[in-house]
Design a protein around this motif. Structure first.
Motif, short mmCIF file in Angstrom:
data_model
loop_
_atom_site.label_atom_id
_atom_site.label_comp_id
_atom_site.label_asym_id
_atom_site.label_seq_id
_atom_site.Cartn_x
_atom_site.Cartn_y
_atom_site.Cartn_z
N ARG A 98 -12.77 -32.27 31.22
CA ARG A 98 -12.29 -31.71 30.10
C ARG A 98 -13.10 -31.21 29.10
O ARG A 98 -13.23 -30.19 28.42
N GLU A 102 -14.65 -27.35 26.87
CA GLU A 102 -14.60 -26.88 25.57
C GLU A 102 -15.64 -26.12 25.19
O GLU A 102 -16.87 -26.71 25.52
N GLY A 634 -6.41 -35.91 26.76
CA GLY A 634 -7.04 -34.54 26.77
C GLY A 634 -8.07 -34.36 25.57
O GLY A 634 -8.12 -35.24 24.53
N ARG A 636 -9.28 -31.95 22.34
CA ARG A 636 -8.95 -30.91 21.38
C ARG A 636 -10.29 -30.95 20.35
O ARG A 636 -10.83 -32.00 19.89
N SER A 637 -10.65 -29.78 19.94
CA SER A 637 -11.67 -29.64 18.71
C SER A 637 -10.56 -29.57 17.53
O SER A 637 -9.60 -28.79 17.27
N VAL A 638 -11.15 -30.27 16.49
CA VAL A 638 -10.65 -30.44 15.03
C VAL A 638 -11.31 -30.06 14.10
O VAL A 638 -12.82 -30.49 14.10
N TRP A 649 -3.82 -37.19 23.29
CA TRP A 649 -5.21 -36.27 23.24
C TRP A 649 -5.96 -36.96 22.22
O TRP A 649 -5.50 -37.62 21.33
N GLY A 651 -9.53 -36.03 19.53
CA GLY A 651 -10.08 -35.07 18.81
C GLY A 651 -11.70 -35.21 18.68
O GLY A 651 -12.13 -36.17 18.50
N ARG A 654 -15.23 -30.03 15.08
CA ARG A 654 -16.01 -28.87 15.10
C ARG A 654 -16.90 -28.70 13.84
O ARG A 654 -16.08 -28.47 12.65
#
Length: 691
Positions: A98, A102, A634, A636-638, A649, A651, A654
C-alpha cells in the motif's frame, strides 16, 4: 517550477524613507492647495519610490523530494511465538504494497531482532532512530511499528521522538492471551560446598495480573542435571527452597515450572543460575614417613593455599627405635593414630602418605579404614620412596586393594627427564604442562624411580624408557594417585631449571578432590555474544557430535573438532534467549543465553497498552493484525493539523519539501523604464498646470 515577486531595494530602507518623507509632505501640501498637477506628481513620486524598491520577478527550478515513512518490524524472540512470525510477515507485505502505491513517499524498513545478552529487552524506538539518523526531521512522514506491543524503550513523550509526525502501531497477536512465567527473586552466586543455600522464586500467571490466585504450580530444581528439589509453588507468591552445592567451582542450577493452561511459550518457564561452590577449609592429612628433602615441598605447596587446613605429621621416632631415653624426657608429640585414622578420618578431603613405610605405627585395622574411606569417596595420594620397593612397603598392607601399581622390588638410579605419556597429554592433570611441549621436556632431571607393574589406572608420566612415574586410578567412589619417585623436590629447588611442580601437584590434588574442571571425561558449554561454545574433554581419540536442545525445544546436532589432544570444541548460533541443553552419551551440560530474568520474556502477551500513550500523542492509531492479518489498515496522505488515523486507515504526513536547482530573477522597473515613466508623469503634471 515556481515564480513570485520580491523586492530588492537599491538603497537602504532608512535612506528611502528619508527621501520619501519630504516628497510626501510636498504632495500633501499640493493636494491641500488643490493643485491641478498633484495626482500626476504623486504618480511620478510613486514610480520613483517603486524604482528604488526594485521589484523583481523570481523564478525557481524546483524538484519535489519524497517524504520518508519508516516501518519498524519487531523480530525479537517473543515475536517467534505461535503464528506471530507468519502474521508479522503478512502485515508487512500488505503495508509495504500500500505504501508503494503512494506517490511522494519513500519507505524504509528496519528490522529489530534484539540481542540475547541485552537486558534492556525489545528496543524498537532505538532501531527507528538509527534508521532515520540521516533524514532531515521535516521530511519524516511517520512511523509504523509491527510488533506484539511489548516494547521496552517507548519514549516518555512525543517530543522525545525528535520529529513531528504520526506514530502507528500494528499489533501482532491475540487479545486476552494467557501465559505462565518464572521469576527468580533471589539466587546464590556463591555457596560453601555441603552447606545449605537459599533460592527464592515466584511463579506468575500473567493472565491473573501477577497476583496470588490460590492455585499452585509444580516446580522442579536440578543441580548439574540431577533433581535436587520439587515443590508446589503458590502462584503469585514468593517460594523458597534450600539447596546444597555438591562440589567446588560452577554448579548449574536449573528451575523448571510445569506448563500452564493455554501457555504461550515454555521459554519463560525456565531459568538457570550458575552458583560457584567454595570449599570451606579443605582438610588435608599429610603423613611423612621420615624426614627428607622433599618433605618441605609438600608442606609448602599445601600451606600456600589459604583454603587448605593442613594436618602434618612426620614419623621421627618409630617404635623399633630404642635408645634408652626415658619417656618423660621426650619432647615429641604422640602420633594420634586412633583419633586420625578411626574417629576423624572422614573429616579429611585428602590423605597423603609421603615416603611412608610399614613400621608398626599404624595397625592393619587403620589401613582398612583408609581403604573404606577411599571407596566411600575419599582421596588418597602415595608419594613413594625407596621403602615402597622394600619388605616394609605399604603395598604389603590392605592398601594394596586400592593402589594401581605393584612394586617389583627394583629401584632405578640415573638421571632422566620425566615425560608425559600419550594418555597424559589428554588428561587434564598433565595436559599442556609448561615445558612439556618440547622433546625432551624443558625441565630438570630426576635420579630415582621405583619400578612397578601397573595393575590398572592411567599412566600419565613415565621415564624415557617407559617406566611409570605417575599413575591415577579410581577405587569405588574415591580416587587414588601414586608418584613413583621421590625426586619432584628437585624441581622446587630449581635444579637444572626446575619444573612445573607447583602446577602439577595443584592439579593432582584438585583431581583427587573431584574438581569438575579436572575431570578427564567432561562436557561443558557457554553462551556468549550470540554463540554457543561446546567443549568436550575425553581420553578417547574421537568423539561424536553433541545434541543441543534449544530453548524453543528444537533439537540440532553440533559436530565437535579436536583442538588439542583430548579436547574437542564446537560452536552454534545462540540467538534464542533461555536455557540450552547439551547431551553427548551419558554426559550432559546446560548453558544460559541472556540475563537471569530476561526482560524480553517478562510478559509475552500481545498488548496495545505500552505504545498507546505515544501513539495518541502523535495523532496515530493502533490496529490488531493478529486477529486478521488481511485487515491491516489502508494508507492515506494527510496535511499538518489533519486527522492521521481512522477506523480502517492510517495517515502519513505530506510535508511538500523540494530542492531548488536554479533561480532566475528579472527586474520589473529598469532604469530607462523608470526614467520614462517619471518624466512622462511630470510632463503631464506641467501640462495640466499650464492650462
Amino acid at each position: 517550477m515556481a515564480w513570485d515577486i520580491v523586492f530588492e531595494p537599491l538603497l537602504s530602507v532608512w535612506l528611502i524613507s528619508a527621501i520619501a518623507l519630504p516628497g510626501l509632505a510636498a504632495l500633501a501640501y499640493g493636494a491641500i492647495r488643490r493643485a491641478r498637477g498633484a495626482p500626476w506628481r504623486t504618480a511620478a513620486f510613486a514610480v520613483l519610490l517603486l524604482a528604488l524598491a526594485n521589484p523583481t520577478v523570481r523564478q525557481e527550478d524546483r524538484e519535489a523530494v519524497p517524504d520518508i515513512a519508516a516501518i519498524v518490524v519487531d523480530r525479537s524472540q517473543s515475536q517467534e511465538i505461535g503464528a506471530r512470525p507468519e502474521d508479522t510477515s503478512a502485515a508487512l507485505q500488505k503495508i509495504s504494497e500500500r505504501l508503494a502505491r503512494e506517490d511522494g513517499i519513500e519507505t524504509r524498513i528496519v528490522t529489530a531482532t534484539g540481542n540475547p545478552d541485552d537486558e534492556e529487552g525489545t528496543a524498537l524506538f532505538a532501531a527507528l532512530e538509527e534508521a532515520l539518523a540521516d533524514v532531515p526531521r521535516e521530511r519524516i512522514a511517520g512511523a509504523i511499528f509491527i510488533t506484539d506491543g511489548q516494547v521496552h524503550d517507548v519514549p516518555a513523550n512525543a517530543a522525545a521522538l525528535g520529529f513531528d509526525a504520526p506514530v502507528h502501531g500494528v499489533i501482532v497477536g491475540r487479545k486476552g492471551e494467557k501465559d505462565r512465567r518464572l521469576h527468580v527473586t533471589e539466587a546464590p552466586r556463591f555457596g560453601i560446598v555441603g552447606e545449605p543455600v537459599k533460592l527464592t522464586f515466584r511463579v506468575d500467571e500473567t493472565s491473573a495480573g501477577d497476583g496470588p490466585t490460590g492455585e499452585t504450580a509444580r516446580v522442579t530444581v536440578r543441580i548439574d542435571g540431577i533433581e535436587a528439589a520439587v515443590t508446589n509453588a503458590p502462584i503469585g507468591e514468593i517460594t523458597g527452597v534450600m539447596l546444597q552445592l555438591g562440589h567446588g567451582g560452577p554448579n548449574v542450577i536449573e528451575i523448571d515450572v510445569d506448563k500452564g493452561s493455554d501457555e504461550l511459550t515454555m521459554i519463560n518457564n525456565r531459568a538457570v543460575i550458575v552458583a560457584n561452590g567454595v570449599r570451606d577449609r579443605l582438610r588435608v592429612l599429610l603423613v611423612s614417613g621420615e624426614p627428607h628433602p622433599g618433605e618441605r615441598t609438600w608442606r609448602n605447596l599445601l600451606r600456600s593455599d589459604p583454603s587448605v587446613d593442613l594436618v602434618h605429621f612426620t614419623i621421627l621416632r618409630p617404635p623399633e627405635k630404642d635408645d634408652g631415653t626415658p619417656i618423660g624426657e621426650l619432647s615429641l608429640i604422640t602420633f594420634p593414630t586412633h583419633e586420625l585414622f578411626d574417629q576423624k578420618l572422614d573429616e579429611f578431603d585428602l590423605i597423603v602418605f609421603d615416603r611412608y613405610k610399614r613400621r608398626g605405627v599404624l595397625s592393619p585395622g587403620y589401613f582398612l579404614n583408609i581403604v573404606e574411606y577411599v571407596e566411600r569417596g575419599g582421596a588418597f595420594l602415595a608419594a613413594s620412596g625407596p621403602a615402597f620397593a622394600s619388605p616394609f612397603s605399604i603395598y604389603r598392607t590392605p592398601l594394596a586393594a586400592i593402589l594401581p601399581a605393584q612394586p617389583t622390588g627394583e629401584i632405578s638410579i640415573g638421571g632422566y627427564r620425566p615425560e608425559v605419556t600419550e594418555a597424559g597429554n589428554r588428561h587434564p592433570v598433565t595436559a599442556a604442562l609448561p615445558g612439556a611441549e618440547k622433546s625432551p621436556p624443558e625441565w630438570g632431571r630426576w635420579f630415582r624411580t621405583i619400578e612397578v607393574n601397573a595393575d590398572g589406572g592411567d599412566i600419565l608420566m613415565e621415564t624415557p624408557d617407559g617406566k611409570p612415574l605417575m599413575m591415577l586410578a579410581r577405587a569405588g567412589e574415591g580416587r587414588v594417585a601414586q608418584l613413583l619417585s621421590d625426586q619432584i623436590w628437585l624441581w622446587s629447588r630449581g635444579y637444572e631449571g626446575g619444573g612445573p611442580q607447583a602446577e602439577l601437584l595443584r592439579r593432582l590434588a584438585h583431581w583427587l578432590m573431584k574438581e569438575p574442571d579436572l575431570e578427564e571425561e567432561n562436557l561443558s558449554a557457554i553462551a556468549e555474544d550470540g554463540t554457543l561454545t561446546i567443549r568436550r574433554r575425553t581420553m578417547l581419540e574421537e568423539t561424536p557430535a553433541a545434541r543441543v536442545t534449544l530453548p524453543s525445544g528444537e533439537e540440532r546436532e553440533v559436530p565437535l573438532e579436536e583442538v588439542a589432544p583430548g579436547r574437542f570444541e564446537g560452536t552454534a548460533e545462540a540467538r534464542e534467549l533461555g536455557l540450552y541443553r547439551i547431551a553427548q552419551g551419558d554426559l550432559s551440560a546446560v548453558a544460559a543465553a541472556g540475563p537471569l530474568n530476561p526482560r524480553e520474556f517478562a510478559d509475552v502477551r500481545a498488548t496495545a497498552d505500552v505504545m498507546q500513550p505515544v501513539v495518541a500523542a502523535t495523532g496515530g492509531g493502533i490496529w490488531w493484525a493478529g486477529e486478521n492479518a488481511g485487515d491491516t489498515p489502508g494508507i492515506r496522505s494527510v496535511r499538518a493539523n489533519q486527522d492521521a488515523a481512522g477506523a480502517n486507515w492510517m495517515g502519513l504526513r505530506r510535508n511538500e519539501h523540494y530542492i531548488v536547482h536554479a533561480v532566475h530573477q528579472v527586474p520589473l522597473l529598469t532604469g530607462p523604464v523608470a526614467l520614462i515613466l517619471i518624466l512622462g508623469t511630470l510632463a503631464l503634471a506641467w501640462w495640466r498646470e499650464g492650462r
